[in-house]
Each structure stands twice: as structure tokens, then as C-alpha cells.
Design a protein around this motif. Structure first.
Motif, PDB file in Angstrom:
ATOM      1  N   PRO A   1       0.808  -1.223   0.000  1.00  0.00           N
ATOM      2  CA  PRO A   1       0.000   0.000   0.000  1.00  0.00           C
ATOM      3  C   PRO A   1       0.844   1.276   0.000  1.00  0.00           C
ATOM      4  N   ASN A   2       2.082   1.220   0.509  1.00  0.00           N
ATOM      5  CA  ASN A   2       2.929   2.419   0.560  1.00  0.00           C
ATOM      6  C   ASN A   2       3.416   2.821  -0.829  1.00  0.00           C
ATOM      7  N   THR A   3       3.905   1.862  -1.587  1.00  0.00           N
ATOM      8  CA  THR A   3       4.432   2.169  -2.922  1.00  0.00           C
ATOM      9  C   THR A   3       3.376   1.997  -4.007  1.00  0.00           C
ATOM     10  N   ARG A   4       2.227   1.446  -3.640  1.00  0.00           N
ATOM     11  CA  ARG A   4       1.136   1.158  -4.583  1.00  0.00           C
ATOM     12  C   ARG A   4       1.618   0.248  -5.715  1.00  0.00           C
ATOM     13  N   MET A   5       2.422  -0.737  -5.320  1.00  0.00           N
ATOM     14  CA  MET A   5       2.944  -1.714  -6.274  1.00  0.00           C
ATOM     15  C   MET A   5       2.348  -3.088  -5.971  1.00  0.00           C
ATOM     16  N   ILE A   6       2.198  -3.862  -7.023  1.00  0.00           N
ATOM     17  CA  ILE A   6       1.694  -5.229  -6.917  1.00  0.00           C
ATOM     18  C   ILE A   6       2.807  -6.157  -7.368  1.00  0.00           C
ATOM     19  N   MET A   7       3.063  -7.192  -6.569  1.00  0.00           N
ATOM     20  CA  MET A   7       4.082  -8.182  -6.910  1.00  0.00           C
ATOM     21  C   MET A   7       3.389  -9.503  -7.218  1.00  0.00           C
ATOM     22  N   PRO A   8       3.300  -9.841  -8.497  1.00  0.00           N
ATOM     23  CA  PRO A   8       2.622 -11.094  -8.863  1.00  0.00           C
ATOM     24  C   PRO A   8       3.406 -12.315  -8.418  1.00  0.00           C
ATOM     25  N   GLN A   9       2.689 -13.364  -8.179  1.00  0.00           N
ATOM     26  CA  GLN A   9       3.313 -14.642  -7.860  1.00  0.00           C
ATOM     27  C   GLN A   9       3.535 -15.355  -9.187  1.00  0.00           C
ATOM     28  N   LYS A  10       4.764 -15.757  -9.419  1.00  0.00           N
ATOM     29  CA  LYS A  10       5.100 -16.431 -10.673  1.00  0.00           C
ATOM     30  C   LYS A  10       4.345 -17.753 -10.762  1.00  0.00           C
ATOM     31  N   PRO A  11       3.803 -18.061 -11.941  1.00  0.00           N
ATOM     32  CA  PRO A  11       3.110 -19.346 -12.078  1.00  0.00           C
ATOM     33  C   PRO A  11       4.114 -20.498 -12.029  1.00  0.00           C
ATOM     34  N   ASP A  12       3.651 -21.626 -11.549  1.00  0.00           N
ATOM     35  CA  ASP A  12       4.514 -22.801 -11.500  1.00  0.00           C
ATOM     36  C   ASP A  12       4.847 -23.240 -12.919  1.00  0.00           C
ATOM     37  N   PRO A  13       6.103 -23.601 -13.167  1.00  0.00           N
ATOM     38  CA  PRO A  13       6.446 -24.065 -14.513  1.00  0.00           C
ATOM     39  C   PRO A  13       5.738 -25.389 -14.797  1.00  0.00           C
ATOM     40  N   PRO A  14       5.422 -25.636 -16.065  1.00  0.00           N
ATOM     41  CA  PRO A  14       4.757 -26.895 -16.372  1.00  0.00           C
ATOM     42  C   PRO A  14       5.670 -28.065 -16.026  1.00  0.00           C
ATOM     43  N   PRO A  15       5.101 -29.153 -15.547  1.00  0.00           N
ATOM     44  CA  PRO A  15       5.936 -30.286 -15.152  1.00  0.00           C
ATOM     45  C   PRO A  15       6.654 -30.893 -16.359  1.00  0.00           C
ATOM     46  N   VAL A  16       7.893 -31.244 -16.137  1.00  0.00           N
ATOM     47  CA  VAL A  16       8.685 -31.871 -17.183  1.00  0.00           C
ATOM     48  C   VAL A  16       8.352 -33.357 -17.185  1.00  0.00           C
ATOM     49  N   SER A  17       7.969 -33.840 -18.347  1.00  0.00           N
ATOM     50  CA  SER A  17       7.619 -35.257 -18.407  1.00  0.00           C
ATOM     51  C   SER A  17       8.900 -36.080 -18.471  1.00  0.00           C
ATOM     52  N   LEU A  18       9.029 -36.951 -17.512  1.00  0.00           N
ATOM     53  CA  LEU A  18      10.204 -37.806 -17.447  1.00  0.00           C
ATOM     54  C   LEU A  18       9.944 -39.064 -18.265  1.00  0.00           C
TER      55      LEU A  18
END
Length: 190
Positions: free
Chosen positions: A154-171
């Protein structure tokens, strides 16, 4: 009151609308069919079919149906990636009962896409920029990001998004990997 329709139902409705256009007498469908089909193409983010539909609609039908022109105005904003313009153009028109649920779904799917794009592209974004990007007021946008698990300062009026999880690597199992490697070697030797 419009009933909420799932994306699968919109897929069926899209197929039905396409069939109605193809089977129309004289090759010219009704303005309602064109309006519904264009709105559904936009909802499915199928801009190419939307543009080609707009080109093949007779000029007389375009001129006589303001709702069709309003749907195309939304399509133009989508094409230009003008997210604030998409929301304002959807809100500016009084949609008919058949088109209203599709346009509301379009607005919500555009918001979800905007959230995803912001999460991928930004480490921080101003609350004002984010609010215009998702078509909310600043207060609604901040409430929305907090409910998504993002941080808002609220002080800087900035939003920090949460990075989406990378797609799982198929083993690939070792046996399958060995078989694939054997096929490559055999191919190269022949």
C-alpha cells in the motif's frame, strides 16, 4: 436472466452457429446468427475466423445491426491488445439477451488472460497499471491480487505477482529412452 454457460456449451453453440450460417438460405444468415458467431469467435480467441466472418457479412447487415458493429469494435480492441479498451467497449453497449452472457464470459476470460500475462511478465507493476489491465478499479484490483496470493504494497502502490509454477517436465522412463536412442542410432547407421 441469462444462465451461466460453460466453455464446453459455448463450443457446442459455436458449432451450431457455424452450421446455421452454412445452411442459411441464399448463403446469408440472419444478423442474430452473425452476432452470436462473431461473439463466440472472440470468446474462443479465434481472431482469424472472426476477421473472416466480418469480411463475409454483407454490408447491408453490418449497417443495419448496431450490435454487430459493437461486437466487432470489441474484436478490434482484442486484435490491438488494448485491454482497457476491451473492457470499456464491452461496458459501453447494452447487449441483447442472447449476446450478453457471451460478452460477460469474454470479459472474464480476458481478465483471466490478463492475470496470467502479468504473472509471467512482471515482477512488480503499479496498482493503477494493473487495474487498467484487468478492467477493475484500483481497490478491486488490489483485493483481486490478494485473493490470488499475490502481494500488494500500500505504501508504494505496487503489486508483486506470484510467478506461475512451470509446467511439469515429463520424465521418460529409462527403458523407453533407451529404445528411442536405439532407434536413432539404427536410423543413422542405415
Amino acid at each position: 436472466m441469462p444462465v451461466a454457460v460453460t466453455m464446453g456449451d459455448y463450443g457446442k453453440l459455436l458449432e451450431q452457429s457455424e452450421t446455421q450460417e452454412l445452411e442459411a438460405p441464399g448463403g446469408v444468415a440472419t444478423p442474430q446468427v452473425y452476432s452470436q458467431l462473431l461473439a463466440l469467435y472472440l470468446l474462443h480467441n479465434d481472431m482469424n475466423n472472426g476477421r473472416y466472418l466480418w469480411k463475409r457479412i454483407p454490408q447491408a447487415i453490418k449497417a443495419a445491426n448496431p450490435e454487430l458493429a459493437a461486437i466487432w469494435a470489441v474484436g478490434q480492441r482484442i486484435w490491438q491488445r488494448d485491454f482497457p479498451g476491451i473492457y470499456s467497449t464491452i461496458a459501453a453497449y447494452q447487449w441483447s439477451e442472447t449476446i450478453l452472457p457471451v460478452m460477460e464470459s469474454l470479459r472474464e476470460s480476458t481478465r483471466r488472460r490478463a492475470y496470467g500475462l502479468v504473472a509471467q511478465a512482471y515482477t512488480s507493476i503499479s496498482a493503477e497499471d494493473f487495474a487498467s489491465f484487468v478492467g477493475y478499479s484500483v481497490e478491486e484490483a488490489v483485493k483481486g491480487v490478494v485473493s490470488h496470493g499475490w502481494q500488494a504494497d500500500p505504501n508504494t502502490r505496487m503489486i508483486m505477482p506470484q510467478k506461475p509454477d512451470p509446467p511439469p517436465v515429463s520424465l521418460v522412463p529409462n527403458e523407453q529412452q533407451l529404445a528411442r536412442l536405439t532407434d536413432y542410432v539404427a536410423f543413422l547407421e542405415n
